[in-house]
Design a protein around this motif. Structure first.
Motif, PDB file in Angstrom:
ATOM      1  N   ALA A 101      -4.049   0.954 -12.680  1.00 53.75           N
ATOM      2  CA  ALA A 101      -4.968   0.344 -11.764  1.00 53.75           C
ATOM      3  C   ALA A 101      -6.070  -0.557 -12.336  1.00 53.75           C
ATOM      4  O   ALA A 101      -6.682   0.137 -13.300  1.00 53.75           O
ATOM      5  CB  ALA A 101      -5.745   1.429 -10.951  1.00 53.75           C
ATOM      6  N   CYS A 126     -11.810  -0.551   0.069  1.00 60.63           N
ATOM      7  CA  CYS A 126     -10.653  -1.087  -0.177  1.00 60.63           C
ATOM      8  C   CYS A 126     -10.387  -2.251   0.653  1.00 60.63           C
ATOM      9  O   CYS A 126      -9.746  -3.223   0.100  1.00 60.63           O
ATOM     10  CB  CYS A 126      -9.705   0.114   0.014  1.00 60.63           C
ATOM     11  SG  CYS A 126      -9.627   1.444  -1.043  1.00 60.63           S
ATOM     12  N   THR A 173      -4.125  -5.047  -8.900  1.00 67.11           N
ATOM     13  CA  THR A 173      -3.789  -3.340  -8.668  1.00 67.11           C
ATOM     14  C   THR A 173      -4.904  -2.437  -8.661  1.00 67.11           C
ATOM     15  O   THR A 173      -5.870  -2.827  -9.280  1.00 67.11           O
ATOM     16  CB  THR A 173      -2.778  -2.575  -9.703  1.00 67.11           C
ATOM     17  OG1 THR A 173      -3.533  -2.581 -10.930  1.00 67.11           O
ATOM     18  CG2 THR A 173      -1.425  -3.414  -9.599  1.00 67.11           C
ATOM     19  N   ALA A 174      -5.125  -1.679  -7.554  1.00 66.52           N
ATOM     20  CA  ALA A 174      -6.150  -0.547  -7.538  1.00 66.52           C
ATOM     21  C   ALA A 174      -5.735   0.576  -6.977  1.00 66.52           C
ATOM     22  O   ALA A 174      -4.636   0.710  -6.513  1.00 66.52           O
ATOM     23  CB  ALA A 174      -7.234  -1.202  -6.498  1.00 66.52           C
ATOM     24  N   TRP A 215     -11.908  -5.391  -0.687  1.00 68.17           N
ATOM     25  CA  TRP A 215     -11.266  -5.791  -1.728  1.00 68.17           C
ATOM     26  C   TRP A 215     -10.080  -6.432  -1.510  1.00 68.17           C
ATOM     27  O   TRP A 215      -9.753  -7.505  -2.207  1.00 68.17           O
ATOM     28  CB  TRP A 215     -11.012  -4.516  -2.791  1.00 68.17           C
ATOM     29  CG  TRP A 215     -10.213  -4.786  -4.099  1.00 68.17           C
ATOM     30  CD1 TRP A 215     -11.084  -5.281  -5.378  1.00 68.17           C
ATOM     31  CD2 TRP A 215      -8.926  -4.680  -4.319  1.00 68.17           C
ATOM     32  NE1 TRP A 215     -10.107  -5.353  -6.216  1.00 68.17           N
ATOM     33  CE2 TRP A 215      -8.848  -5.190  -5.748  1.00 68.17           C
ATOM     34  CE3 TRP A 215      -7.953  -4.244  -3.707  1.00 68.17           C
ATOM     35  CZ2 TRP A 215      -7.648  -4.946  -6.301  1.00 68.17           C
ATOM     36  CZ3 TRP A 215      -6.535  -4.329  -4.269  1.00 68.17           C
ATOM     37  CH2 TRP A 215      -6.639  -4.621  -5.469  1.00 68.17           C
ATOM     38  N   LEU A 216      -9.378  -6.066  -0.515  1.00 64.83           N
ATOM     39  CA  LEU A 216      -7.891  -6.710  -0.196  1.00 64.83           C
ATOM     40  C   LEU A 216      -8.339  -8.038   0.066  1.00 64.83           C
ATOM     41  O   LEU A 216      -7.501  -9.242  -0.230  1.00 64.83           O
ATOM     42  CB  LEU A 216      -7.268  -5.900   0.720  1.00 64.83           C
ATOM     43  CG  LEU A 216      -6.557  -4.632   0.283  1.00 64.83           C
ATOM     44  CD1 LEU A 216      -6.063  -3.982   1.448  1.00 64.83           C
ATOM     45  CD2 LEU A 216      -5.796  -4.914  -0.955  1.00 64.83           C
ATOM     46  N   THR A 244     -10.915   0.707  -9.655  1.00 67.27           N
ATOM     47  CA  THR A 244     -10.884   2.177  -8.655  1.00 67.27           C
ATOM     48  C   THR A 244     -11.909   2.185  -7.785  1.00 67.27           C
ATOM     49  O   THR A 244     -12.897   1.639  -8.072  1.00 67.27           O
ATOM     50  CB  THR A 244     -11.376   3.213  -9.757  1.00 67.27           C
ATOM     51  OG1 THR A 244     -10.297   3.128 -10.902  1.00 67.27           O
ATOM     52  CG2 THR A 244     -11.338   4.369  -9.104  1.00 67.27           C
ATOM     53  N   LEU A 251      -3.288   4.897  -2.440  1.00 67.78           N
ATOM     54  CA  LEU A 251      -4.411   5.586  -1.854  1.00 67.78           C
ATOM     55  C   LEU A 251      -4.070   7.332  -2.161  1.00 67.78           C
ATOM     56  O   LEU A 251      -3.121   7.347  -2.847  1.00 67.78           O
ATOM     57  CB  LEU A 251      -4.436   5.287  -0.343  1.00 67.78           C
ATOM     58  CG  LEU A 251      -4.762   3.781   0.031  1.00 67.78           C
ATOM     59  CD1 LEU A 251      -4.430   3.627   1.641  1.00 67.78           C
ATOM     60  CD2 LEU A 251      -6.309   3.529  -0.282  1.00 67.78           C
ATOM     61  N   ILE A 302       0.832  -1.001  -0.176  1.00 69.12           N
ATOM     62  CA  ILE A 302       0.031  -0.030   0.057  1.00 69.12           C
ATOM     63  C   ILE A 302       0.756   1.337   0.019  1.00 69.12           C
ATOM     64  O   ILE A 302       1.704   1.279   0.759  1.00 69.12           O
ATOM     65  CB  ILE A 302      -0.714   0.032   1.086  1.00 69.12           C
ATOM     66  CG1 ILE A 302      -1.827  -1.110   1.158  1.00 69.12           C
ATOM     67  CG2 ILE A 302      -1.815   1.350   1.220  1.00 69.12           C
ATOM     68  CD1 ILE A 302      -2.676  -1.417   2.743  1.00 69.12           C
ATOM     69  N   CYS A 319      -0.755  -8.094  -4.084  1.00 66.68           N
ATOM     70  CA  CYS A 319      -1.934  -7.067  -4.249  1.00 66.68           C
ATOM     71  C   CYS A 319      -1.401  -5.925  -3.950  1.00 66.68           C
ATOM     72  O   CYS A 319      -1.106  -5.712  -2.754  1.00 66.68           O
ATOM     73  CB  CYS A 319      -3.093  -7.762  -3.816  1.00 66.68           C
ATOM     74  SG  CYS A 319      -4.567  -6.946  -3.938  1.00 66.68           S
ATOM     75  N   LEU A 342      -2.306  -1.554  -3.739  1.00 66.93           N
ATOM     76  CA  LEU A 342      -3.197  -0.479  -3.603  1.00 66.93           C
ATOM     77  C   LEU A 342      -2.434   0.944  -3.517  1.00 66.93           C
ATOM     78  O   LEU A 342      -1.545   1.281  -2.700  1.00 66.93           O
ATOM     79  CB  LEU A 342      -4.303  -0.566  -2.430  1.00 66.93           C
ATOM     80  CG  LEU A 342      -5.159   0.360  -1.937  1.00 66.93           C
ATOM     81  CD1 LEU A 342      -6.232   0.241  -3.153  1.00 66.93           C
ATOM     82  CD2 LEU A 342      -5.709  -0.049  -0.776  1.00 66.93           C
ATOM     83  N   GLN A 387      -7.489   4.242  -5.227  1.00 72.65           N
ATOM     84  CA  GLN A 387      -8.718   4.883  -4.575  1.00 72.65           C
ATOM     85  C   GLN A 387      -9.293   5.936  -5.516  1.00 72.65           C
ATOM     86  O   GLN A 387      -8.663   6.617  -6.381  1.00 72.65           O
ATOM     87  CB  GLN A 387      -8.034   5.673  -3.323  1.00 72.65           C
ATOM     88  CG  GLN A 387      -9.123   6.135  -2.558  1.00 72.65           C
ATOM     89  CD  GLN A 387      -8.682   6.896  -1.299  1.00 72.65           C
ATOM     90  OE1 GLN A 387      -7.626   6.976  -0.649  1.00 72.65           O
ATOM     91  NE2 GLN A 387      -9.591   7.734  -0.376  1.00 72.65           N
TER      92      GLN A 387
END
Length: 343
Positions: free
Chosen positions: A324, A333, A301-302, A336-337, A327, A280, A160, A276, A278, A304
């Motif tokens: 990403a 979040c 991947t993602a 999702w994780l 979104t 933010l 993260i 994974c 993320l 915010q």
């Protein structure tokens, strides 16, 4: 023009801050208040865009005033105080209440250092002026009670990255992770004094164990590792284990720790397909290229979304690059994780 109200009981600091901020062509200091009661009236009269706020003041301390302000008239606030260097817990409380960012009072008249401070303060005020404060928490929510029975993939890793607004965004995510969740590594742009206090605060709220990362520390299930202020956090293989590696190599994207450095170390070690990642809230673009590298190497991947980000800089940069795959609103979040880590 960004209209700024300075709230500080020191005439000297008022004068210095006014001089620094007035140098910016897009800023106007509309007033200086010596205490919160005076500030309250001046806010009504002058309608400033950003407040700079001291912690220690007569009649009412800055934290108490900030609580009232965020309850009655939420607006962007940058905390400016000598306490931000030694009083990390107080500063973190201010961010928890709703302050966008913080900076220490200037402590030197050396020309080059004052120049750097001027750039830093102006940048933070600009960021605050454009920050999304509608969703800022008025107080810390009670820690979530995550499920404990879920089975997770043993080799999974979560990474993260965050910057402005990130301390509270990170809290919203990691307090919702169960005790047996795969290891999490975090890079948050934060000064050296604050990372340890931040880790301790998160540890008191989370089901997982939270650490300020140490060089050579073994990365284990059920643990979270936060990059120390002033040091890059890299992930390295050590035999059959993963360990934290700290580095004081030059800043990347003007930051140390830098999110890109952490993300790229995961790719370099061949760990992307089990990771994974993320990204933010935060100003700038740190982490965007690293997230793209992770995605291209096989990570999930993602980033915010804009509506829930205090500053939609880093996530937007990642989305614009195509880094990403998802979104996400901040509230989504953690779930999702968890879903990505399930067996």
């Amino acid at each position: 023009m960004i209209k700024i109200l300075i709230v500080d009981d020191s005439p000297l600091i008022q004068s210095l801050l006014k001089e620094i901020l007035s140098q910016a062509p897009d800023m106007q200091v509309v007033g200086c208040a010596s205490d919160p009661y005076q500030a309250r009236e001046m806010i009504k009269q002058l309608n400033p865009d950003v407040l700079t706020l001291d912690v220690e003041m007569p009649k009412m301390d800055g934290i108490s005033f900030l609580k009232n302000l965020m309850r009655l008239r939420p607006m962007p606030v940058v905390m400016i105080s000598t306490l931000t260097q030694q009083g990390a817990p107080i500063t973190l409380e201010a961010l928890e209440i709703g302050a966008v960012d913080f900076v220490a009072k200037p402590t030197t008249n050396v020309a080059n250092e004052l120049h750097a401070y001027t750039e830093l303060l102006q940048q933070k005020v600009r960021t605050a002026a454009s920050a999304n404060i509608r969703r800022r928490p008025v107080a810390a929510s009670a820690p979530a009670k995550p499920q404990q029975e879920i089975e997770f993939r043993l080799s999974h890793l979560v990474a993260i990255g965050a910057s402005t607004g990130g301390t509270e965004a990170i809290r919203e995510v990691i307090t919702r992770l169960p005790k047996n969740f795969p290891p999490v590594v975090i890079t948050q742009h934060i000064p050296p004094v604050f990372s340890n206090s931040f880790a301790q605060r998160m540890n008191s709220l989370c089901a997982m164990q939270v650490h300020e990362a140490e060089d050579g520390q073994v990365i284990k299930i059920g643990n979270i590792y936060i990059a120390p202020g002033g040091e890059h956090l890299l992930i390295k293989r050590d035999g059959g284990k993963l360990v934290c590696k700290l580095s004081q190599t030059p800043p990347v994207n003007r930051h140390r720790p830098a999110v890109d450095v952490m993300f790229d170390s995961i790719v370099d070690q061949g760990l992307a397909k089990r990771t994974c990642a993320l990204l933010l809230t935060g100003m700038g673009a740190d982490g965007a290229k690293g997230l793209l590298n992770l995605r291209e190497a096989g990570s999930v991947t993602a980033a915010q979304d804009q509506a829930s980000s205090v500053v939609w800089g880093m996530p937007k940069a990642a989305i614009d690059l195509g880094a990403a795959q998802a979104t996400l609103a901040l509230n989504d979040c953690a779930a999702w994780l968890v879903n990505q880590a399930k067996k």
